[in-house]
Design a protein around this motif. Structure first.
Motif, PDB file in Angstrom:
ATOM      1  N   LYS A 106       0.807  -1.209  -0.109  1.00  0.00           N
ATOM      2  CA  LYS A 106       0.032   0.229  -0.099  1.00  0.00           C
ATOM      3  C   LYS A 106       0.952   1.274  -0.052  1.00  0.00           C
ATOM      4  CE  LYS A 106      -2.536   0.788   3.599  1.00  0.00           C
ATOM      5  NZ  LYS A 106      -3.345   0.444   4.863  1.00  0.00           N
ATOM      6  N   LEU A 107       2.015   1.265   0.626  1.00  0.00           N
ATOM      7  CA  LEU A 107       2.832   2.454   0.951  1.00  0.00           C
ATOM      8  C   LEU A 107       3.530   2.661  -0.248  1.00  0.00           C
ATOM      9  CD1 LEU A 107       3.798   2.069   4.506  1.00  0.00           C
ATOM     10  CD2 LEU A 107       2.332   4.026   3.697  1.00  0.00           C
ATOM     11  N   PHE A 108       4.232   1.708  -0.958  1.00  0.00           N
ATOM     12  CA  PHE A 108       4.717   1.839  -2.223  1.00  0.00           C
ATOM     13  C   PHE A 108       4.196   2.097  -3.371  1.00  0.00           C
ATOM     14  CE2 PHE A 108       8.347  -1.270  -0.704  1.00  0.00           C
ATOM     15  CZ  PHE A 108       9.514  -0.170  -0.630  1.00  0.00           C
ATOM     16  N   ASP A 109       2.573   1.708  -3.324  1.00  0.00           N
ATOM     17  CA  ASP A 109       1.777   2.117  -4.329  1.00  0.00           C
ATOM     18  C   ASP A 109       1.613   3.631  -3.982  1.00  0.00           C
ATOM     19  OD1 ASP A 109       0.883   0.575  -6.123  1.00  0.00           O
ATOM     20  OD2 ASP A 109      -0.994  -0.123  -5.391  1.00  0.00           O
ATOM     21  N   ARG A 110       1.412   4.181  -2.868  1.00  0.00           N
ATOM     22  CA  ARG A 110       1.029   5.606  -2.623  1.00  0.00           C
ATOM     23  C   ARG A 110       2.316   6.298  -3.233  1.00  0.00           C
ATOM     24  NH1 ARG A 110      -0.442   5.790   3.287  1.00  0.00           N
ATOM     25  NH2 ARG A 110      -2.288   4.456   2.970  1.00  0.00           N
ATOM     26  N   LEU A 111       3.593   6.032  -2.928  1.00  0.00           N
ATOM     27  CA  LEU A 111       4.834   6.409  -3.200  1.00  0.00           C
ATOM     28  C   LEU A 111       4.832   6.949  -4.783  1.00  0.00           C
ATOM     29  CD1 LEU A 111       7.478   4.784  -1.172  1.00  0.00           C
ATOM     30  CD2 LEU A 111       7.169   7.319  -1.312  1.00  0.00           C
ATOM     31  N   ARG A 112       4.409   5.796  -5.550  1.00  0.00           N
ATOM     32  CA  ARG A 112       4.391   5.860  -7.135  1.00  0.00           C
ATOM     33  C   ARG A 112       3.581   7.125  -7.649  1.00  0.00           C
ATOM     34  NH1 ARG A 112       1.267   1.007  -8.690  1.00  0.00           N
ATOM     35  NH2 ARG A 112       1.455   1.999 -10.779  1.00  0.00           N
ATOM     36  N   LEU A 113       2.702   7.710  -6.799  1.00  0.00           N
ATOM     37  CA  LEU A 113       1.700   8.827  -7.101  1.00  0.00           C
ATOM     38  C   LEU A 113       2.663  10.133  -6.827  1.00  0.00           C
ATOM     39  CD1 LEU A 113      -1.451   7.634  -5.475  1.00  0.00           C
ATOM     40  CD2 LEU A 113      -0.634   7.450  -7.864  1.00  0.00           C
ATOM     41  N   LEU A 114       3.432  10.141  -5.973  1.00  0.00           N
ATOM     42  CA  LEU A 114       4.411  11.289  -5.632  1.00  0.00           C
ATOM     43  C   LEU A 114       5.198  11.587  -6.900  1.00  0.00           C
ATOM     44  CD1 LEU A 114       5.573  10.555  -2.098  1.00  0.00           C
ATOM     45  CD2 LEU A 114       3.643  11.817  -2.627  1.00  0.00           C
ATOM     46  N   ASP A 115       5.547  12.913  -6.791  1.00  0.00           N
ATOM     47  CA  ASP A 115       6.606  13.570  -7.819  1.00  0.00           C
ATOM     48  C   ASP A 115       7.863  13.195  -7.422  1.00  0.00           C
ATOM     49  OD1 ASP A 115       7.381  14.851 -10.041  1.00  0.00           O
ATOM     50  OD2 ASP A 115       7.517  16.888  -8.667  1.00  0.00           O
ATOM     51  N   LEU A 116       8.076  11.898  -7.982  1.00  0.00           N
ATOM     52  CA  LEU A 116       9.549  11.313  -7.658  1.00  0.00           C
ATOM     53  C   LEU A 116      10.363  11.077  -8.786  1.00  0.00           C
ATOM     54  CD1 LEU A 116       8.676   8.193  -5.431  1.00  0.00           C
ATOM     55  CD2 LEU A 116       9.643  10.107  -4.730  1.00  0.00           C
ATOM     56  N   ALA A 117      11.454  11.086  -8.734  1.00  0.00           N
ATOM     57  CA  ALA A 117      12.427  10.746  -9.948  1.00  0.00           C
ATOM     58  C   ALA A 117      11.983   9.435 -10.683  1.00  0.00           C
ATOM     59  CB  ALA A 117      13.854  10.585  -9.608  1.00  0.00           C
ATOM     60  N   PRO A 118      11.822   9.343 -11.923  1.00  0.00           N
ATOM     61  CA  PRO A 118      11.560   8.363 -12.691  1.00  0.00           C
ATOM     62  C   PRO A 118      12.030   6.762 -11.994  1.00  0.00           C
ATOM     63  CG  PRO A 118      12.207   9.959 -14.347  1.00  0.00           C
ATOM     64  CD  PRO A 118      12.581  10.206 -12.927  1.00  0.00           C
ATOM     65  N   GLU A 119      13.264   6.863 -11.954  1.00  0.00           N
ATOM     66  CA  GLU A 119      13.782   5.634 -11.263  1.00  0.00           C
ATOM     67  C   GLU A 119      13.247   5.212  -9.944  1.00  0.00           C
ATOM     68  OE1 GLU A 119      17.062   8.638 -10.589  1.00  0.00           O
ATOM     69  OE2 GLU A 119      15.625   8.208 -12.072  1.00  0.00           O
ATOM     70  N   ASP A 120      12.794   6.344  -8.882  1.00  0.00           N
ATOM     71  CA  ASP A 120      12.214   5.974  -7.911  1.00  0.00           C
ATOM     72  C   ASP A 120      10.731   5.287  -7.794  1.00  0.00           C
ATOM     73  OD1 ASP A 120      14.578   6.602  -6.317  1.00  0.00           O
ATOM     74  OD2 ASP A 120      14.116   8.633  -6.105  1.00  0.00           O
ATOM     75  N   ARG A 121      10.045   5.966  -8.873  1.00  0.00           N
ATOM     76  CA  ARG A 121       8.843   5.655  -9.061  1.00  0.00           C
ATOM     77  C   ARG A 121       8.674   4.075  -9.547  1.00  0.00           C
ATOM     78  NH1 ARG A 121       7.740  10.255 -11.833  1.00  0.00           N
ATOM     79  NH2 ARG A 121       7.098   9.379 -13.657  1.00  0.00           N
ATOM     80  N   ALA A 122       9.718   3.792 -10.519  1.00  0.00           N
ATOM     81  CA  ALA A 122       9.823   2.529 -10.901  1.00  0.00           C
ATOM     82  C   ALA A 122      10.249   1.525  -9.803  1.00  0.00           C
ATOM     83  CB  ALA A 122      11.126   2.333 -12.106  1.00  0.00           C
ATOM     84  N   ARG A 123      11.126   1.995  -9.172  1.00  0.00           N
ATOM     85  CA  ARG A 123      11.530   1.047  -7.793  1.00  0.00           C
ATOM     86  C   ARG A 123      10.267   1.052  -6.827  1.00  0.00           C
ATOM     87  NH1 ARG A 123      14.541   3.037  -3.497  1.00  0.00           N
ATOM     88  NH2 ARG A 123      14.453   1.422  -1.862  1.00  0.00           N
TER      89      ARG A 123
END
Length: 187
Positions: A106-123
């Motif tokens: 659930k937490l990793f899913d929420r992170l994907r919605l943040l304005d992160l660097a692409p490699e962090d969203r992928a991770r």
């Protein structure tokens, strides 16, 4: 001085002397609670506590990072916004390490919605799928892995994701899909 304490704490962390690092970070936080490096120190303190297996304390420290960044002046906004996102990653990672896979996913899913660097969203996407698989959610995990592979074909975790997808599909009795997935991983 505050600089000396932080250097000492980092040295202990590098040596994997986490108990000593924790003691020094806590001393720094007690003596220099108004220092602008408090969020950074909290993040390192949390990482040290997690390395020692003090997961609950580590999660609390990571939340402290997020809370402490809210009080900082606007000119340091960018650095602290990054720290807050890093703390959220660390919280998800800590839940993963403790076997709380549903919460981690659930937490990793929420992170994907943040304005992160692409490699962090992928991770985050990849880790979310792994958390689902480790939590026994094979169908959801396989779907998330397939989605990850479509969205991030050049990410560093692609080879492992293809392998995990093939393995999971085989376990689900979807042998043809598993073979196709495995063949793609060799291409």
């Amino acid at each position: 001085s505050s600089d000396a304490l932080l250097r000492l704490a980092r040295m202990y962390r590098k040596q994997a002397s986490f108990t000593k690092a924790v003691a020094v970070y806590e001393r720094f936080l007690k003596l220099y609670s108004d220092d602008s490096r408090v969020p950074d120190a909290l993040l390192e303190l949390g990482r040290s506590q997690r390395a020692m297996g003090a997961y609950r304390s580590a999660i609390n420290r990571f939340y402290n990072v997020i809370n402490s960044t809210l009080k900082l002046p606007p000119e340091s906004y960018e650095h602290y916004q990054l720290l807050a996102k890093t703390a959220q990653f660390e919280i998800a990672e800590t839940h993963f390490e403790t076997g709380a896979f549903a919460e981690s996913a659930k937490l990793f899913d929420r992170l994907r919605l943040l304005d992160l660097a692409p490699e962090d969203r992928a991770r985050a996407h990849f880790k979310s799928a792994c958390a689902l698989l480790n939590g026994g959610e094979s169908e959801k995990g396989a779907a998330k892995l397939a989605q990850y592979l479509d969205q991030w074909p050049d990410d560093e975790n692609v080879a492992e994701a293809r392998y995990l997808l093939a393995l999971t599909l085989r376990q689900l009795g979807r042998a043809e899909e598993a073979v196709a997935s495995y063949d793609r991983s060799l291409a």
